[in-house]
Design an enzyme around this catalytic site. Sequence first.
Site, PDB file in Angstrom:
ATOM      1  N   LYS A  13      92.729  81.220  27.999  1.00 33.87           N
ATOM      2  CA  LYS A  13      92.215  81.477  26.985  1.00 33.87           C
ATOM      3  C   LYS A  13      90.746  81.100  26.594  1.00 33.87           C
ATOM      4  O   LYS A  13      89.529  82.005  26.507  1.00 33.87           O
ATOM      5  CB  LYS A  13      92.622  81.246  25.723  1.00 33.87           C
ATOM      6  CG  LYS A  13      94.259  81.898  25.503  1.00 33.87           C
ATOM      7  CD  LYS A  13      94.838  81.722  24.165  1.00 33.87           C
ATOM      8  CE  LYS A  13      95.172  80.134  23.659  1.00 33.87           C
ATOM      9  NZ  LYS A  13      96.047  79.638  24.495  1.00 33.87           N
ATOM     10  N   ARG A  88      97.932  80.929  15.487  1.00 34.20           N
ATOM     11  CA  ARG A  88      98.985  80.409  16.362  1.00 34.20           C
ATOM     12  C   ARG A  88     100.355  80.354  15.688  1.00 34.20           C
ATOM     13  O   ARG A  88     101.361  80.276  16.241  1.00 34.20           O
ATOM     14  CB  ARG A  88      98.789  78.830  16.581  1.00 34.20           C
ATOM     15  CG  ARG A  88      98.122  78.664  17.945  1.00 34.20           C
ATOM     16  CD  ARG A  88      97.949  77.231  18.323  1.00 34.20           C
ATOM     17  NE  ARG A  88      98.104  76.785  19.531  1.00 34.20           N
ATOM     18  CZ  ARG A  88      97.009  76.359  20.094  1.00 34.20           C
ATOM     19  NH1 ARG A  88      95.907  76.766  19.655  1.00 34.20           N
ATOM     20  NH2 ARG A  88      96.980  75.730  21.506  1.00 34.20           N
ATOM     21  N   ARG A 122      94.587  70.460  34.681  1.00 36.40           N
ATOM     22  CA  ARG A 122      93.271  70.697  33.981  1.00 36.40           C
ATOM     23  C   ARG A 122      92.462  69.285  33.879  1.00 36.40           C
ATOM     24  O   ARG A 122      92.756  68.236  33.526  1.00 36.40           O
ATOM     25  CB  ARG A 122      93.649  71.007  32.916  1.00 36.40           C
ATOM     26  CG  ARG A 122      92.384  71.521  31.920  1.00 36.40           C
ATOM     27  CD  ARG A 122      92.651  72.892  30.977  1.00 36.40           C
ATOM     28  NE  ARG A 122      93.536  72.135  29.672  1.00 36.40           N
ATOM     29  CZ  ARG A 122      93.787  73.150  28.634  1.00 36.40           C
ATOM     30  NH1 ARG A 122      93.443  74.538  28.431  1.00 36.40           N
ATOM     31  NH2 ARG A 122      94.369  72.731  27.809  1.00 36.40           N
ATOM     32  N   ARG A 153      92.668  65.655  29.189  1.00 38.88           N
ATOM     33  CA  ARG A 153      92.913  65.727  27.550  1.00 38.88           C
ATOM     34  C   ARG A 153      94.374  64.971  27.414  1.00 38.88           C
ATOM     35  O   ARG A 153      95.410  65.125  28.367  1.00 38.88           O
ATOM     36  CB  ARG A 153      93.123  67.156  27.047  1.00 38.88           C
ATOM     37  CG  ARG A 153      91.837  67.455  26.787  1.00 38.88           C
ATOM     38  CD  ARG A 153      92.130  69.208  26.456  1.00 38.88           C
ATOM     39  NE  ARG A 153      93.185  69.491  25.696  1.00 38.88           N
ATOM     40  CZ  ARG A 153      93.393  70.770  25.058  1.00 38.88           C
ATOM     41  NH1 ARG A 153      92.741  71.638  25.460  1.00 38.88           N
ATOM     42  NH2 ARG A 153      94.328  71.209  24.345  1.00 38.88           N
ATOM     43  N   ARG A 164     104.390  71.682  24.019  1.00 42.18           N
ATOM     44  CA  ARG A 164     103.457  72.637  23.685  1.00 42.18           C
ATOM     45  C   ARG A 164     104.028  74.023  24.126  1.00 42.18           C
ATOM     46  O   ARG A 164     103.990  74.678  23.185  1.00 42.18           O
ATOM     47  CB  ARG A 164     102.179  72.456  24.526  1.00 42.18           C
ATOM     48  CG  ARG A 164     101.420  71.281  23.769  1.00 42.18           C
ATOM     49  CD  ARG A 164     100.051  70.806  24.566  1.00 42.18           C
ATOM     50  NE  ARG A 164      98.946  71.808  24.552  1.00 42.18           N
ATOM     51  CZ  ARG A 164      98.220  71.731  25.488  1.00 42.18           C
ATOM     52  NH1 ARG A 164      98.386  70.894  26.687  1.00 42.18           N
ATOM     53  NH2 ARG A 164      97.206  72.690  25.448  1.00 42.18           N
TER      54      ARG A 164
HETATM   55  P1  AMP Z   1      93.961  74.169  22.390  1.00 44.32           P
HETATM   56  O1  AMP Z   1      92.862  73.361  22.752  1.00 44.32           O
HETATM   57  O2  AMP Z   1      93.996  75.410  21.650  1.00 44.32           O
HETATM   58  O3  AMP Z   1      95.194  74.047  23.389  1.00 44.32           O
HETATM   59  O4  AMP Z   1      94.868  73.288  21.143  1.00 44.32           O
HETATM   60  C1  AMP Z   1      95.021  71.904  21.183  1.00 44.32           C
HETATM   61  C2  AMP Z   1      96.035  71.384  20.036  1.00 44.32           C
HETATM   62  O5  AMP Z   1      95.365  71.508  18.699  1.00 44.32           O
HETATM   63  C3  AMP Z   1      97.205  72.127  20.063  1.00 44.32           C
HETATM   64  O6  AMP Z   1      98.335  71.788  20.802  1.00 44.32           O
HETATM   65  C4  AMP Z   1      97.449  71.992  18.304  1.00 44.32           C
HETATM   66  O7  AMP Z   1      97.977  70.680  18.255  1.00 44.32           O
HETATM   67  C5  AMP Z   1      96.020  71.890  17.753  1.00 44.32           C
HETATM   68  N1  AMP Z   1      95.624  73.525  17.457  1.00 44.32           N
HETATM   69  C6  AMP Z   1      94.751  74.020  18.097  1.00 44.32           C
HETATM   70  N2  AMP Z   1      94.650  75.287  17.311  1.00 44.32           N
HETATM   71  C7  AMP Z   1      95.628  75.334  16.440  1.00 44.32           C
HETATM   72  C8  AMP Z   1      96.220  76.080  15.420  1.00 44.32           C
HETATM   73  N3  AMP Z   1      95.541  77.482  15.264  1.00 44.32           N
HETATM   74  N4  AMP Z   1      97.135  75.801  14.655  1.00 44.32           N
HETATM   75  C9  AMP Z   1      97.744  74.612  14.985  1.00 44.32           C
HETATM   76  N5  AMP Z   1      97.303  73.536  15.554  1.00 44.32           N
HETATM   77  C10 AMP Z   1      96.429  74.109  16.382  1.00 44.32           C
END
Ligand code: AMP
Length: 209
Positions: A13, A88, A122, A153, A164
């Site tokens: 994404k 999400r 990653r 990360r 996740r």
């Molecule tokens: P990402 O970079 O999109 O993979 O997000 C990393 C982490 O941030 C996720 O595993 C969640 O813990 C948190 N996070 C990001 N976006 C959301 C969202 N829309 N709702 C809840 N938690 C989020």
Amino acid sequence: MNIIFLGPPGAGKGTQAQIVCQRLGIPQVSTGDMLRAAIAAGTEMGRKAKEYMDQGQLVPDEVVIGIVRDRLADADCQKGYILDGFPRTVEQAKALSTFAKIDVAINLDVPDDVLVKRLSGRRVCPLCGAPYHVDRLNGETVCRADGTPLIQRDDDKAETVLNRLAVYHQKTAPLIDHYRAEGLLKNIGGGLSLEEISEEIFRTLEAIQ
Ligand code: AMP
Ligand code: ZN
């Protein structure tokens, strides 16, 4: 155009959103990036969010909904944006519909075994957020855009990755049916290269304009 990118963690994404945003000249609104920025800035919200993120859990709905509502009100979002990593949960999608008009939800569909490999390989630039994969880095260790040393990360470590994915299937995957029911869903299948997926996304966007 106001676009949502749906898909499991590791589906690409962020990478695809970056490519499409550059070409269309619209901002990429990534809740993950905004939360990591809050952590880096040492805010109270960032400190709380980090506890959830480190475990692979979702940050509470009211927190991310507030962040996104504020961000979409900014001037640069008025001619369109890509939401990357939001919504999400169905709750987030319902809240979003009260302050934004979404034109399309693009779902990047990738099987779990591929995701685990991708996420654990990653690496990201801590300065600009650019994502890389060890398989495509040819031993390079710094960001191609700004020379910053790449990092893994915390939530891309093996145990957290499995959490996740479980959270994705339980809480986020239902959004596929949600947006299909609204007639906004476009599905882009797995098994394609990064470049093929970008082309498929551009074709999809042209078709609905
Ligand atoms: P990402 O970079 O999109 O993979 O997000 C990393 C982490 O941030 C996720 O595993 C969640 O813990 C948190 N996070 C990001 N976006 C959301 C969202 N829309 N709702 C809840 N938690 C989020
Ligand atoms: Zn960088």
